[in-house]
Enzyme design. Sequence first.
Site, PDB file in Angstrom:
ATOM      1  N   LYS A 142      19.027 -16.295  12.205  1.00 47.56           N
ATOM      2  CA  LYS A 142      19.538 -17.311  13.154  1.00 47.56           C
ATOM      3  C   LYS A 142      19.535 -16.816  14.594  1.00 47.56           C
ATOM      4  O   LYS A 142      20.593 -16.712  15.242  1.00 47.56           O
ATOM      5  CB  LYS A 142      20.951 -17.740  12.768  1.00 47.56           C
ATOM      6  CG  LYS A 142      21.095 -18.307  11.373  1.00 47.56           C
ATOM      7  CD  LYS A 142      22.507 -18.833  11.158  1.00 47.56           C
ATOM      8  CE  LYS A 142      22.743 -19.385   9.777  1.00 47.56           C
ATOM      9  NZ  LYS A 142      22.789 -18.392   8.706  1.00 47.56           N
ATOM     10  N   ASP A 152      17.049 -14.906   7.236  1.00 44.49           N
ATOM     11  CA  ASP A 152      17.984 -15.848   7.876  1.00 44.49           C
ATOM     12  C   ASP A 152      18.813 -15.109   8.927  1.00 44.49           C
ATOM     13  O   ASP A 152      19.969 -14.777   8.682  1.00 44.49           O
ATOM     14  CB  ASP A 152      18.862 -16.443   6.758  1.00 44.49           C
ATOM     15  CG  ASP A 152      19.945 -17.382   7.255  1.00 44.49           C
ATOM     16  OD1 ASP A 152      19.792 -17.943   8.350  1.00 44.49           O
ATOM     17  OD2 ASP A 152      20.943 -17.557   6.525  1.00 44.49           O
ATOM     18  N   LYS A 193      16.877 -15.157   0.011  1.00 46.98           N
ATOM     19  CA  LYS A 193      17.242 -15.204   1.430  1.00 46.98           C
ATOM     20  C   LYS A 193      17.989 -13.925   1.798  1.00 46.98           C
ATOM     21  O   LYS A 193      18.945 -13.542   1.130  1.00 46.98           O
ATOM     22  CB  LYS A 193      18.130 -16.424   1.690  1.00 46.98           C
ATOM     23  CG  LYS A 193      18.536 -16.550   3.151  1.00 46.98           C
ATOM     24  CD  LYS A 193      19.273 -17.849   3.404  1.00 46.98           C
ATOM     25  CE  LYS A 193      20.743 -17.757   3.181  1.00 46.98           C
ATOM     26  NZ  LYS A 193      21.477 -16.870   4.097  1.00 46.98           N
ATOM     27  N   ARG A 201      26.800 -18.046  -3.338  1.00 47.41           N
ATOM     28  CA  ARG A 201      27.889 -17.566  -4.201  1.00 47.41           C
ATOM     29  C   ARG A 201      27.898 -18.156  -5.606  1.00 47.41           C
ATOM     30  O   ARG A 201      28.273 -17.465  -6.544  1.00 47.41           O
ATOM     31  CB  ARG A 201      29.237 -17.823  -3.503  1.00 47.41           C
ATOM     32  CG  ARG A 201      29.441 -16.904  -2.328  1.00 47.41           C
ATOM     33  CD  ARG A 201      30.497 -17.394  -1.383  1.00 47.41           C
ATOM     34  NE  ARG A 201      30.029 -18.516  -0.563  1.00 47.41           N
ATOM     35  CZ  ARG A 201      30.710 -19.022   0.462  1.00 47.41           C
ATOM     36  NH1 ARG A 201      31.878 -18.512   0.782  1.00 47.41           N
ATOM     37  NH2 ARG A 201      30.210 -20.022   1.169  1.00 47.41           N
ATOM     38  N   ASP A 220      19.231 -16.575  21.715  1.00 47.81           N
ATOM     39  CA  ASP A 220      19.327 -15.710  22.902  1.00 47.81           C
ATOM     40  C   ASP A 220      18.386 -16.294  23.967  1.00 47.81           C
ATOM     41  O   ASP A 220      17.826 -17.378  23.773  1.00 47.81           O
ATOM     42  CB  ASP A 220      18.920 -14.272  22.516  1.00 47.81           C
ATOM     43  CG  ASP A 220      19.622 -13.230  23.380  1.00 47.81           C
ATOM     44  OD1 ASP A 220      19.687 -13.436  24.620  1.00 47.81           O
ATOM     45  OD2 ASP A 220      20.087 -12.212  22.849  1.00 47.81           O
ATOM     46  N   THR A 227      26.462 -25.867   8.057  1.00 41.99           N
ATOM     47  CA  THR A 227      27.078 -26.694   7.007  1.00 41.99           C
ATOM     48  C   THR A 227      28.572 -26.379   6.866  1.00 41.99           C
ATOM     49  O   THR A 227      29.287 -27.071   6.142  1.00 41.99           O
ATOM     50  CB  THR A 227      26.355 -26.487   5.655  1.00 41.99           C
ATOM     51  OG1 THR A 227      26.034 -25.106   5.511  1.00 41.99           O
ATOM     52  CG2 THR A 227      25.098 -27.294   5.577  1.00 41.99           C
TER      53      THR A 227
HETATM   54  O1  C5P Z   1      27.426 -19.115  -0.867  1.00 44.08           O
HETATM   55  P1  C5P Z   1      26.767 -20.324  -0.274  1.00 44.08           P
HETATM   56  O2  C5P Z   1      25.944 -21.101  -1.268  1.00 44.08           O
HETATM   57  O3  C5P Z   1      27.703 -21.171   0.533  1.00 44.08           O
HETATM   58  O4  C5P Z   1      25.693 -19.666   0.743  1.00 44.08           O
HETATM   59  C1  C5P Z   1      24.996 -20.401   1.681  1.00 44.08           C
HETATM   60  C2  C5P Z   1      24.110 -19.489   2.453  1.00 44.08           C
HETATM   61  O5  C5P Z   1      23.392 -20.261   3.406  1.00 44.08           O
HETATM   62  C3  C5P Z   1      24.806 -18.389   3.237  1.00 44.08           C
HETATM   63  O6  C5P Z   1      23.976 -17.245   3.176  1.00 44.08           O
HETATM   64  C4  C5P Z   1      24.879 -18.900   4.654  1.00 44.08           C
HETATM   65  O7  C5P Z   1      24.797 -17.879   5.608  1.00 44.08           O
HETATM   66  C5  C5P Z   1      23.624 -19.767   4.722  1.00 44.08           C
HETATM   67  N1  C5P Z   1      23.643 -20.863   5.684  1.00 44.08           N
HETATM   68  C6  C5P Z   1      24.596 -21.870   5.684  1.00 44.08           C
HETATM   69  N2  C5P Z   1      24.556 -22.868   6.627  1.00 44.08           N
HETATM   70  C7  C5P Z   1      23.574 -22.903   7.545  1.00 44.08           C
HETATM   71  C8  C5P Z   1      22.598 -21.898   7.548  1.00 44.08           C
HETATM   72  C9  C5P Z   1      22.655 -20.900   6.580  1.00 44.08           C
HETATM   73  O8  C5P Z   1      25.468 -21.867   4.817  1.00 44.08           O
HETATM   74  N3  C5P Z   1      23.512 -23.894   8.401  1.00 44.08           N
END
Ligand code: C5P
Length: 238
Positions: free
Chosen positions: A61, A59, A32, A214, A64, A122
């Site tokens: 998002k 990603d 991603k 992460r 607009d 989330t």
């Molecule tokens: O590090 P972590 O596992 O929390 O990363 C989650 C990834 O998913 C990040 O890149 C974040 O931008 C993305 N994301 C998210 N929640 C969403 C959409 C995308 O955490 N609703």
Amino acid sequence: MENSLIIALDFTNRKEVEQFLQPFNQKELFVKVGMELFYQEGPDIVHFLKESGHRIFLDLKLHDIPNTVLSAMKGLARLECDLVNVHAAGGKEMMSAAIEGLEAGTAAGRKRPACIAVTQLTSTSEAQMNKEQLISGSLEQSVLHYASLTQEAGLDGVVCSAWEAVPIREKLGKKFYTVTPGIRMGNDSTGDQKRVATPEFARNAGVTSIVVGRSITRSKDPVKSYEKWIEAWESVQV
Ligand code: C5P
């Protein structure tokens, strides 16, 4: 797309991405690219990852006015990613415009990228949603509402937490994608995420794909960590 583990390449430049990918020894991954990386490296990073054989979720998002989203998606379709996204809060007209743009930008005979919509991030809790967005009711109600709107607009699925995947699948069918970030193993730090779930929980909930950032990218041994994640994700039979 189904049953994939998508690694969030939340790095700020190509060098960091190359350093992260190098020990994977050219293994094909589903990665991603988010705004953090794309705003620094631009379309070249997508070309590089595609040439390296990886599948890509771009990603960005988008959120607009419909005309702007249509034009932007037309351009993004030319990058030939596998998956792109918008915010459902942009509304049905904006989401339909995203699909129109993707179709217009996809070369004849090729499949347009799949397009999903973010419902509630989330990292958003129910209390935050009630207080800051002035949306009353439960988070699940809001996510289900956005998911229905997304389907009506002709998109392929949503980004949601694993907790909402079951009601979404019940209401909108199994073919509607549920892509879930906020996935953590038992001891991992949740960071800024609020609605977290384990890979096993997500798999049992029938989600289409999980997004892991992460926990893999910041681990001391990312390859080992990735393998551990795949094992946990695939340990549940579907
Ligand atoms: O590090 P972590 O596992 O929390 O990363 C989650 C990834 O998913 C990040 O890149 C974040 O931008 C993305 N994301 C998210 N929640 C969403 C959409 C995308 O955490 N609703």
